[in-house]
Structures are given as structure tokens and as C-alpha cells.
Design an enzyme around this catalytic site. Structure first.
Site, PDB file in Angstrom:
ATOM      1  CD  GLU A  15      -9.372 -28.674  20.230  1.00 31.50           C
ATOM      2  OE1 GLU A  15     -10.138 -28.719  19.253  1.00 31.50           O
ATOM      3  OE2 GLU A  15      -8.225 -28.220  20.184  1.00 31.50           O
ATOM      4  CE  LYS A  76     -11.826 -24.552  12.955  1.00 31.81           C
ATOM      5  NZ  LYS A  76     -10.699 -23.873  12.279  1.00 31.81           N
ATOM      6  CG  ASP A 128      -9.064 -15.541  10.395  1.00 32.94           C
ATOM      7  OD1 ASP A 128      -9.650 -15.836  11.452  1.00 32.94           O
ATOM      8  OD2 ASP A 128      -8.762 -16.390   9.541  1.00 32.94           O
ATOM      9  CB  ALA A 131     -14.799 -17.608  18.183  1.00 37.25           C
ATOM     10  CG  ASP A 132     -10.186 -20.885  19.996  1.00 37.19           C
ATOM     11  OD1 ASP A 132     -11.350 -21.235  19.760  1.00 37.19           O
ATOM     12  OD2 ASP A 132      -9.184 -21.550  19.667  1.00 37.19           O
ATOM     13  CE  LYS A 149      -4.744 -23.263  16.268  1.00 33.21           C
ATOM     14  NZ  LYS A 149      -5.971 -23.336  15.511  1.00 33.21           N
TER      15      LYS A 149
END
Ligand code: PSU
Ligand code: MN
Length: 300
Positions: A15, A76, A128, A131-132, A149
Site C-alpha cells: 500500500e 489518502k 469511525d 473501510a479496511d 494500529k
């Protein structure tokens, strides 16, 4: 890259958000080069994904990578941005979600990153969710990462992965790594201990016709990982600072990562680089194992 794919060789998608927004210069360009080399050491060919002037690119040349790292920072781009950018001739750095989608469409089944996006802390107040998670729920690609993360709500992220139908396995660990830290206190139900075992899992995914992907969670290398408690304290402080500064949406992740980088005098960046390189190497090994398994089957 294309010839490699056509002859059934091993390719690993990478990515570009981590290069453009995840690491400060000059670490970003150095890290991109190290990841490229690490994938090759693993026996595969790397393919960095990005949208450049409306073209969805799989595999960038050295000048293109240098331009991404140097800036100006292109935005992004997640899955939903792909069509918009491509129609308007725009550019974007692909997230895990967008990279996974593009990889699968190209015939690439393995990708590497640092940590995937997930459920942000405080989601009870403001929704929140990356979309991953949604993309990995419908795209059968294997993502080699160090978990999600550390800035995220990790228990909620694991729940969301389960709901989306994403298989999650520890690589050489029984614990969900916390990105900068090897430990999170969250146990995983599945564990993989070799590239061959990972390749078998990926193969089964395809054979069963499952739509979701698999997360292979590789803890950060011991030499540069940070202690879990220290990470937790920093993340809490950074999340408060983001709230006070009114930062939300896709700006949250770069803000928090930047803040933590400052506070650790570079140790977080060092850990981030080390785990990205390690994940790229493992992804190379896994992609190679997938390619030789396929060859074995054709021969046999
Ligand atoms: N891992 C890193 N640094 C990053 C990211 C991952 O070490 O910057 C990026 C990835 O591209 C991931 C994205 O897909 O952050 C998630 O962003 P969001 O929470 O806005 O979906
Ligand atoms: Mn988000």
C-alpha cells in the site's frame, strides 16, 4: 511484475498510504526501498499500488516512488475513492482497503502493511470504522501485518473483523499484536507457524469460495518493539489531543501516528519501519510458498 504474474510467479502488493502519510521523510522513501528489497529476499516481486493522474497503478518505478515520498502529499484513497479519482484524473495513496481491492482484481493474493485500520476509540460517540475491515470482509486476499494500529480500539476491531468474516491468525504468536508492541493481552484462536502453513490456508480460502480475506498477524521484531504499557499511555494522550483539536475522519490516523512519533523521539518510527520491513519479507516468503504450491499441483 505483469510477466511474473502471468507465469504464476509470486507477487506481493504494497500500500502507498504508509509511504505518503504514515512515515515522515526521509524515513518513508528509505522504508519503501527496504520493503521492496525485503519482498525480493522472500522470493517475490513487489507491486506498490497508487492512483496517479487517474491511472490505477500496480507496481511503481523508482522515480514514481520518490515523487510519492517527496510530496506534495497526494490524498489518502480508500476503496470508495478509486472510481472518483480515476474518473477525474486525480491521484491518491491507496489504503489497505483500496490496495486489497486492486490486488485481488489483478490476481495478487498476498499483500503487506504495518497495521490495518479498524474501529477507532470513542466510536460510541462518533462512528469511525475503517473501510479496511469492510473490504477485507469481501476480498479474499491475505494481509501480512502487525495487527491493527495501536491507536485503535483493539478489542472492538477484533469483533468487527469477526463480524465481517475475516480470518485472523497469529504468525508465531497466540496474541493479537499491538503494532508497536508485541503484546496486547488479546488472545487469537488461530496460529500459523510457517509460510507453507500460511499458503495452505490461503489456498483453502480460494477453494471454499469464501469471499473474505485473512489477516496474518506478525508481531514487531523484538529489537525495536515498544513496551505495551508505554504505547497505551501515549495513545490515550494522543487521542485526547486529537479530540481537543477537533480532528476526525481520515485525518485521525496520520495525526495520532505523528504525535506518537514526536513523543518517542523517533523510537515509534524505528519500530514502524522495522515491522513494515519484516512484514514485507514474510509476505514475500508466503507469496513464494503459494506460487510453489500451485506449481506442485500443476506438476502433480
Ligand atoms: N499502517 C501504518 N501507517 C499507516 C497506515 C497503516 O503503519 O498510515 C494506513 C493504512 O493505509 C490503513 C489506513 O489502510 O492507515 C487506515 O486509515 P483509516 O483509519 O482512515 O481507514
Ligand atoms: Mn477512519
Amino acid at each position: 511484475m505483469r510477466e511474473q504474474l502471468e507465469r504464476g510467479g509470486a507477487v506481493v502488493a504494497l500500500e502507498s498510504t504508509v509511504i505518503v502519510h504514515g512515515l515522515p521523510a526521509p524515513h518513508n522513501l528509505e522504508c519503501a526501498a527496504r520493503m521492496d528489497a525485503a519482498v525480493r529476499e522472500g522470493g517475490a516481486v513487489p507491486a506498490l499500488v497508487a492512483v496517479l493522474d487517474g491511472r490505477i497503478c500496480v507496481g511503481l518505478g523508482p522515480e514514481e516512488v520518490a515523487a510519492l515520498a517527496r510530496g506534495p502529499r497526494i490524498p489518502k484513497a480508500s476503496t470508495r475513492d478509486l472510481a472518483v479519482l480515476s474518473a477525474a484524473g486525480g491521484s491518491g495513496a491507496t489504503t489497505v482497503a483500496a490496495t486489497a481491492f486492486v490486488a485481488r482484481r489483478t490476481g495478487i493474493e498476498v499483500m503487506a502493511t504495518g497495521g490495518i485500520g479498524g474501529v477507532h476509540r470513542g466510536t460510541g460517540r462518533r462512528l469511525d470504522i475503517s473501510a479496511d475491515i469492510l473490504e477485507l470482509g469481501r476480498t479474499s486476499v491475505a494481509v501480512v501485518c502487525s495487527g491493527a494500529k495501536a491507536i485503535l480500539d483493539l478489542p472492538a476491531t477484533l469483533e468487527a473483523l469477526e463480524a465481517a468474516g475475516v480470518a485472523v491468525a497469529g504468525y508465531g504468536t497466540d496474541e493479537f499484536p499491538a503494532f508497536y508492541a508485541r503484546e496486547s493481552g488479546l488472545r487469537l484462536e488461530h496460529r500459523i507457524d510457517s509460510p507453507a502453513e500460511a499458503a495452505r490456508l490461503i489456498r483453502r480460502l480460494g477453494e471454499l469460495g469464501l469471499s473474505g480475506g485473512v489477516l496474518l498477524c506478525n508481531p514487531p521484531p523484538r529489537g525495536s518493539a515498544l513496551p505495551g504499557q508505554q504505547v497505551e499511555a501515549m495513545v490515550e494522550a494522543a487521542v485526547k489531543a486529537a479530540e481537543q483539536a477537533g480532528i476526525h475522519g481520515k485525518a485521525v490516523t496520520p495525526f495520532l501516528l505523528g504525535r506518537i512519533a514526536e513523543q518517542t523521539a523517533g523510537r515509534a518510527v524505528k519500530a514502524n519501519r522495522a515491522l513494515l520491513e519484516q512484514n514485507a519479507r514474510l509476505a514475500g516468503l508466503i507469496a513464494s510458498a503459494c506460487a510453489s504450491a500451485e506449481e506442485g499441483q500443476l506438476a502433480g
